[in-house]
Design an enzyme around this catalytic site. Structure first.
Site, mmCIF file in Angstrom:
data_model
loop_
_atom_site.group_PDB
_atom_site.id
_atom_site.type_symbol
_atom_site.label_atom_id
_atom_site.label_comp_id
_atom_site.label_asym_id
_atom_site.label_seq_id
_atom_site.Cartn_x
_atom_site.Cartn_y
_atom_site.Cartn_z
ATOM 1 N N THR A 115 77.436 8.790 -43.895
ATOM 2 C CA THR A 115 76.698 9.885 -43.275
ATOM 3 C C THR A 115 77.459 11.198 -43.347
ATOM 4 O O THR A 115 78.679 11.209 -43.470
ATOM 5 C CB THR A 115 76.377 9.569 -41.793
ATOM 6 O OG1 THR A 115 75.791 8.291 -41.738
ATOM 7 C CG2 THR A 115 75.460 10.574 -41.181
ATOM 8 N N THR B 66 72.096 10.905 -44.176
ATOM 9 C CA THR B 66 72.843 9.678 -44.427
ATOM 10 C C THR B 66 72.198 8.850 -45.529
ATOM 11 O O THR B 66 71.027 9.054 -45.848
ATOM 12 C CB THR B 66 72.883 8.828 -43.127
ATOM 13 O OG1 THR B 66 73.688 7.668 -43.339
ATOM 14 C CG2 THR B 66 71.488 8.377 -42.701
ATOM 15 N N ASP C 198 70.196 -1.039 -40.491
ATOM 16 C CA ASP C 198 70.360 -0.551 -39.115
ATOM 17 C C ASP C 198 69.442 -1.293 -38.135
ATOM 18 O O ASP C 198 69.588 -1.156 -36.923
ATOM 19 C CB ASP C 198 70.093 0.955 -39.021
ATOM 20 C CG ASP C 198 71.345 1.789 -39.292
ATOM 21 O OD1 ASP C 198 72.413 1.201 -39.522
ATOM 22 O OD2 ASP C 198 71.255 3.027 -39.275
ATOM 23 N N SER D 129 68.594 4.633 -35.079
ATOM 24 C CA SER D 129 69.767 5.369 -35.555
ATOM 25 C C SER D 129 70.626 5.784 -34.374
ATOM 26 O O SER D 129 70.184 5.765 -33.220
ATOM 27 C CB SER D 129 69.302 6.619 -36.303
ATOM 28 O OG SER D 129 70.396 7.452 -36.612
ATOM 29 N N SER D 130 71.857 6.174 -34.686
ATOM 30 C CA SER D 130 72.732 6.785 -33.683
ATOM 31 C C SER D 130 72.970 8.253 -33.976
ATOM 32 O O SER D 130 73.741 8.911 -33.268
ATOM 33 C CB SER D 130 74.083 6.079 -33.670
ATOM 34 O OG SER D 130 73.919 4.724 -33.352
ATOM 35 N N GLY E 160 78.223 6.199 -37.685
ATOM 36 C CA GLY E 160 77.464 5.071 -37.149
ATOM 37 C C GLY E 160 77.303 5.239 -35.640
ATOM 38 O O GLY E 160 77.080 6.345 -35.140
HETATM 39 N N1 GLU Z 1 72.985 4.574 -40.367
HETATM 40 C C1 GLU Z 1 73.670 5.123 -39.239
HETATM 41 C C2 GLU Z 1 72.706 5.646 -38.212
HETATM 42 O O1 GLU Z 1 71.657 6.101 -38.551
HETATM 43 C C3 GLU Z 1 74.561 6.214 -39.630
HETATM 44 C C4 GLU Z 1 75.614 5.700 -40.507
HETATM 45 C C5 GLU Z 1 76.917 6.297 -40.256
HETATM 46 O O2 GLU Z 1 77.060 7.408 -39.766
HETATM 47 O O3 GLU Z 1 77.848 5.627 -40.578
HETATM 48 O O4 GLU Z 1 73.027 5.630 -37.062
#
Ligand code: GLU
Length: 583
Positions: free
Chosen positions: A395, A413, A437, A461-462, A483
């Site tokens: 990301t 990302t 995810d 997502s985060s 993440g």
């Molecule tokens: N896929 C993750 C999310 O949407 C982000 C991935 C990352 O920042 O490593 O939360």
């Protein structure tokens, strides 16, 4: 209208060399993880483009220079403050699962068990319909001042001309060599001569330059309904595994199920931002399918109840860690793409914060994991036990402000560093593995899991692009990759700046820790060294150190039109901040 097609490619290149992690001045500002992307965005601002134009041009450039974290094969969330309308809007450009996806999508029919994460990741199954290009198109149409095609051209030039490989880039290839070596198109691009490119060499991506130019000429239809859509679907459904791989990979590489209809049906959503108050600040974040807005808002509401002052660093960090754990328990239990609005509103209400904060003792850390709160109750009693958390490290994030006062906070990302490892042959971009995810199986015991796969569903997502207003005017915009640690990184930078009264560059540089409702806090070594001695007596425990958390970017808007752009001084090789008129 000024054409960016005439952009001098050498100007950003030489400007890039001089950019550091902090810049202050006025007339517009940009912060990204990459000097070339920042230079491209700065050039757009200098030529009269607005924050949205600059954000798109910079993001397209990140697709070239940070291809393992971002690109048109992925998705993201775009948060925009419009100075004229004084409103915050968001674009949900999250990747979407196929219409045929069911809750057992990641269960191996052969044995009834969930796939290993790595097996699911490097497969066609993990790829959702990419939303990044549709995000750029919508942002350009609604708020930009340039056609999307013009904004893609500087990035096409960077892809043609090439960029210099740095240590971070080489390391990301090295970490992915086993997966990348399975696919000729990926290997040819990123493993020249069968090995990761040496630091200092120039890497070109003419296929991506052509892809950007094709889209610039013909519009995003070529991507969602035309020849690029066909190439994406073919890659997903018949993964182009090499006849002569340069690596060994321990898993079968499984086909996915995306169809042309899935691509043609893709739409961005425009959800209202999450909104919560912290002291005299109003915090706007990303709503579902991101859990970022509600988790950051809930944790801030809990922290607010402590009535902290800047002087007591130990109590500030104690409340930060406790509030994060409680917010994560609730996120895991309640937040997914389909969570009802009423539940989301409750999670960032002050009454919910009171219900959760009542469990925190200033003298003793809660035993982790903590159970989630009971959404139907009003008292201090928690409900059933919550589940584990997830973490990735791909990301990227960027922040832009323009001379008119518009602000963009954008996190994009392809999920893991390197996405699903498949470059679409002839097109020069990697596909996402965002569907990993989803939770592969239920994580909430007997309670329903809000983040199981479903037809056409977007995974939770985060990502937490955040814009903070003070007395109704933009004060701070920030976001980060990382993440699930994104949520805690955004929270901690806010805590550092607002509660602990650090300057923005100090708040960004300060050592980080992340408590996502597991027994041990994940911390950078410098955090544990500095604060372990005061936090451990309160009952906090530490997991093994992690080298670094996040790679944030931020901009602070000071009174009288001043701007402080801030990127990481060292994490992920350091970022690049710039302003139009340096002070
Ligand atoms: N896929 C993750 C999310 O949407 C982000 C991935 C990352 O920042 O490593 O939360």
């Amino acid at each position: 209208m000024l054409s960016l097609a005439s952009l001098s490619v050498s100007a950003p290149a030489s400007a890039a060399a001089a950019l550091g992690p902090t810049a202050s001045g006025y007339g517009g500002a940009i912060s990204t993880v990459d000097a070339t992307a920042t230079a491209v965005g700065l050039d757009v601002l200098r030529r009269g483009g607005n924050a949205v134009d600059a954000a798109i041009a910079a993001a397209a450039t990140l697709g070239v220079t940070e291809p393992f974290s971002a690109g048109i094969g992925g998705g993201g969330f775009f948060v925009y403050y419009d100075a004229k309308r004084r409103t915050v809007s968001t674009i949900d450009g999250r990747e979407t699962g196929p219409a045929s996806m069911t809750s057992t999508y990641f269960i191996d029919p052969a044995d009834g068990l969930p796939y290993d994460f790595a097996e699911a990741r490097v497969s066609g199954l993990s790829t959702g319909v990419p939303g990044t290009l549709a995000t750029w198109q919508s942002a350009a149409r609604m708020w930009g001042s340039r056609p999307l095609g013009n904004l893609l051209r500087p990035a096409a030039s960077v892809a043609d001309r090439g960029f210099v490989v740095d240590a971070t880039f080489r390391q990301q290839v090295t970490d992915n060599a086993a997966a990348f070596g399975q696919f000729d198109a990926t290997g040819e691009l990123y493993l020249p001569g069968g090995a990761p490119p040496a630091v200092g060499t120039v890497l070109r991506n003419p296929d991506l330059a052509d892809t950007y130019r094709l889209i610039a000429r013909e519009g995003t239809g070529v991507f969602y309904r035309g020849p690029i859509a066909r190439d994406i679907v073919r890659t997903v459904r018949q993964p182009p595994v090499s006849a002569t791989p340069t690596s060994t990979w321990p898993y079968p590489i499984r086909p996915g199920r995306l169809t042309l209809d899935d691509l043609a049906g893709y739409r961005v959503n425009l959800p209202a931002p999450t909104r919560s108050d912290f002291r005299d600040l109003t915090v706007y974040g990303m709503s579902t399918p991101s859990s970022g807005g509600t988790a950051v808002g809930e944790a801030l509401n809990i922290i607010e109840r402590a009535g902290l002052s800047g002087g007591d660093v130990t109590q500030a960090l104690h409340w930060y860690l406790e509030a994060s754990a409680l917010a994560f328990a609730d996120r895991n239990r309640y937040v997914g793409a389909d969570t009802p609005r009423a539940v989301l509103r409750k999670l960032i209400s002050d009454s919910w914060a009171a219900q959760r904060a009542c469990q925190i003792s200033p003298a003793r850390a809660l035993v982790k994991p903590v159970p989630p709160g009971d959404i139907n109750a009003t008292g201090c009693t928690p409900s059933t036990v919550g589940g584990p958390t997830d973490q990735g490290k791909s990301t990227t994030n960027l922040t832009v402000a323009d001379r008119w006062g518009n602000v963009v906070e954008y996190t994009l990302t392809i999920e893991q560093t390197g996405g699903n490892a498949m470059v679409v042959p002839g097109r020069g971009f990697l596909l996402n593995n965002e569907l990993t995810d989803f939770n592969f199986t239920g994580t909430q015991g007997t309670a329903p899991d809000p983040n199981l796969p479903g037809p056409g569903k977007r995974p939770r997502s985060s990502m937490s692009p955040t814009i903070v207003l003070k007395h109704g005017k933009p004060f701070l915009a920030l976001g980060s990759p990382g993440g699930a640690t994104i949520i805690t990184t955004v929270l901690q930078v806010l805590l550092n700046r607002v509660v602990l009264d650090m300057s923005l560059p100090q708040a960004m540089a300060a050592p980080r820790a992340s408590q996502r409702n597991s027994a041990g806090i994940q911390a950078e070594p410098a955090f544990r060294t500095a604060y372990g001695p005061s936090l451990t007596p309160l009952g906090h425990t530490f997991a093994p150190d992690v080298a670094e958390l996040g790679a944030a970017t931020a901009i602070e808007l000071t009174p009288y039109g001043g701007l402080i752009a801030s990127a990481e001084p060292t994490r992920r090789g350091g970022g690049a901040a710039a302003v139009v008129h340096p002070r």
